[in-house]
Design an enzyme around this catalytic site. Structure first.
Site, PDB file in Angstrom:
ATOM      1  CB  THR A 174      -0.917   0.038   1.240  1.00 55.36           C
ATOM      2  OG1 THR A 174      -0.136   0.414   2.393  1.00 55.36           O
ATOM      3  CG2 THR A 174      -1.562  -1.322   1.503  1.00 55.36           C
ATOM      4  CB  CYS A 175       0.211   4.858  -0.169  1.00 59.26           C
ATOM      5  SG  CYS A 175      -0.985   5.148   1.150  1.00 59.26           S
ATOM      6  N   GLY A 183     -10.586   2.582   7.153  1.00 62.10           N
ATOM      7  CA  GLY A 183     -11.216   1.368   6.644  1.00 62.10           C
ATOM      8  C   GLY A 183     -10.640   0.805   5.369  1.00 62.10           C
ATOM      9  CD  GLN A 227      -4.939  -0.348   1.038  1.00 60.55           C
ATOM     10  OE1 GLN A 227      -4.649  -0.319   2.235  1.00 60.55           O
ATOM     11  NE2 GLN A 227      -4.672   0.663   0.229  1.00 60.55           N
ATOM     12  CB  ALA A 248     -10.455   8.868 -12.078  1.00 60.06           C
ATOM     13  NE  ARG A 279     -12.501   2.739  -0.873  1.00 62.69           N
ATOM     14  CZ  ARG A 279     -12.171   3.158   0.335  1.00 62.69           C
ATOM     15  NH1 ARG A 279     -10.966   3.653   0.553  1.00 62.69           N
ATOM     16  NH2 ARG A 279     -13.035   3.085   1.343  1.00 62.69           N
TER      17      ARG A 279
END
Length: 431
Positions: free
Chosen positions: A49-50, A115, A120, A190, A192
């Site tokens: 994830t980021c 959330g 993820q 564009a 989530r």
């Protein structure tokens, strides 16, 4: 078999390191398959994830498995291991199990209780399954972690009103500019996160919002989700839109910067004020942009000020969530401990069942054909019931032993008393 996790997160590594180690969704399957070619790596899953990259492994040799995973990550991204190691964390056994469940519950997130991480974790499980990286143990672990995440969200209020990366980014922009109702805001992306950015911008008073995306169709679909008018522009208009804005958010999956010093210097007026908030990892905005006068650049690591204010308010809610996570950890650990006993229990049951069948066959032959045919089902059920009841308590006690050494000692005693060889039995079953 042993469970371990090797990784880094916003707690251990700055965005400059996290973006270098980031693994795109399309690359996860191939990366897992490469990792599984290493000796001792029996199962593998990747959560990227980021704010984190975590590699979960099941290994037959703990020390070798962890070392191979660290070396693999370093070689995968061309980072010398001595440079990478200070930013890595390693958790073993129950600590690794607890960590994944806390992650899924949002308790280890930059934004406490957010959330998005649960979806993820679900995605990580799907990707691991799709490339056959996960087998019995990791499948069970991720399923338990997802259950823990769901329970925390339904049985506590930690998710109610929780911040997200997107909402924290908008809050930071609001604090920097004082108001969002004046001037143009451009959102690049564009997905989530971009949708959440638009949602929070509207809630905080922004009125002139433009969405720019490589896929114009996706940008239009995003805009249609809101009653307020949202302008949509094609990718070719990105620089013009940025030049007309006083606030820009970037949230794309690009692996290289989409805005740099040279591009912006060519379209911005001298000393033109511009606030850029980049919530992507890898970063969408090149660090050299900060050299432009009048331009401020923030990335996900700058959100800590906003997040800490929210975290302090939500810390009490986290206590109830931690208790639920502990329950799920205990359930998983009980199942995992029982796996070690399976070969011994299976070989014992097989041996006793063989004796039962042999002795029943002898008895029926002495009782005569007519009697045997008439009472076979009754005698079979009787002897099977006796065997099951005799074996029930020892098996339950063996599975329930929490102390590893005590459990292994009990297994050795069973193997010696009943002359069992679980390894040979398992090999015979696999033929």
């Amino acid at each position: 078999m042993f469970i371990a996790v090797v990784g880094l997160s916003h707690r251990t590594a700055p965005v400059e390191i996290r973006e270098r180690l980031s693994i795109a969704e399309a690359e996860v399957g191939e990366t897992i398959q490469q990792l599984r070619t290493h000796p001792h790596i029996e199962e593998a899953a990747i959560l990227s994830t980021c704010n984190r990259l975590e590699v979960y492994i099941v290994t037959s040799e703990m020390e070798s498995g962890v070392r191979q995973t660290m070396q693999f990550l370093a070689e995968l991204k061309g980072i010398p291991l001595p440079q990478l190691r200070p930013h890595l964390f390693t958790l073993l056994y129950q600590d690794a199990v607890t960590h994944l469940m806390r992650v899924a519950a949002g308790l280890d997130s930059l934004v406490l209780g957010e959330g998005q991480i649960l979806s993820q974790v679900k995605k990580a499980q799907q990707l691991g399954q799709a490339c056959n990286g996960m087998d019995r143990i990791l499948n069970r672990l991720f399923k338990a972690a997802i259950t823990a995440g769901k329970r925390v969200r339904t049985e506590t209020e930690i998710g109610t009103g929780a911040m997200s990366i997107s909402s924290a980014a908008v809050e930071l922009a609001l604090q920097e500019q004082g108001s969002l109702s004046q001037g143009k805001v451009t959102v690049v992306g564009a997905g989530r996160m971009a949708r959440l950015l638009v949602q929070h911008l509207l809630a905080k008073g922004a009125v002139d919002i433009t969405v720019v995306n490589r896929s114009l169709e996706r940008a239009e679909a995003l805009a249609k989700q809101f009653e307020q008018p949202i302008q949509v522009l094609p990718w070719e208009s990105l620089l013009n839109s940025v030049a007309e804005s006083n606030l820009v958010f970037t949230s794309t999956g690009a692996t290289q910067p989409i805005l740099n010093y040279q591009q912006l210097a060519g379209v911005l007026q001298p000393d033109q004020p511009l606030l850029l908030v980049d919530i992507s990892v890898p970063r969408n905005i090149d660090p050299d942009v900060e050299k432009l006068k009048g331009v401020q650049v923030f990335n996900v690591d700058h959100l800590s000020r906003i997040v800490e204010e929210n975290r302090a308010q939500r810390q009490k809610l986290a206590l109830a969530a931690e208790a639920l996570v502990e329950e799920e950890v205990d359930q998983f650990m009980e199942w995992w401990r029982s796996l070690e006993t399976v070969p011994t229990i299976s070989s014992l049951r097989h041996k006793v069942e063989s004796i039962r069948e042999q002795e029943m066959e002898k008895a029926l032959s002495r009782l005569g054909k007519d009697f045997a045919e008439k009472h076979l089902e009754v005698i079979d059920a009787l002897t099977r019931g006796i065997v099951n009841k005799i074996l029930h308590d020892p098996m339950v006690q063996l599975r329930a032993k929490r102390d590893i050494e005590a459990r292994r000692a009990a297994m050795r005693i069973l193997q010696e008393l009943f002359n069992l060889d679980p390894v040979v039995f398992q090999a015979q079953q696999e033929r």
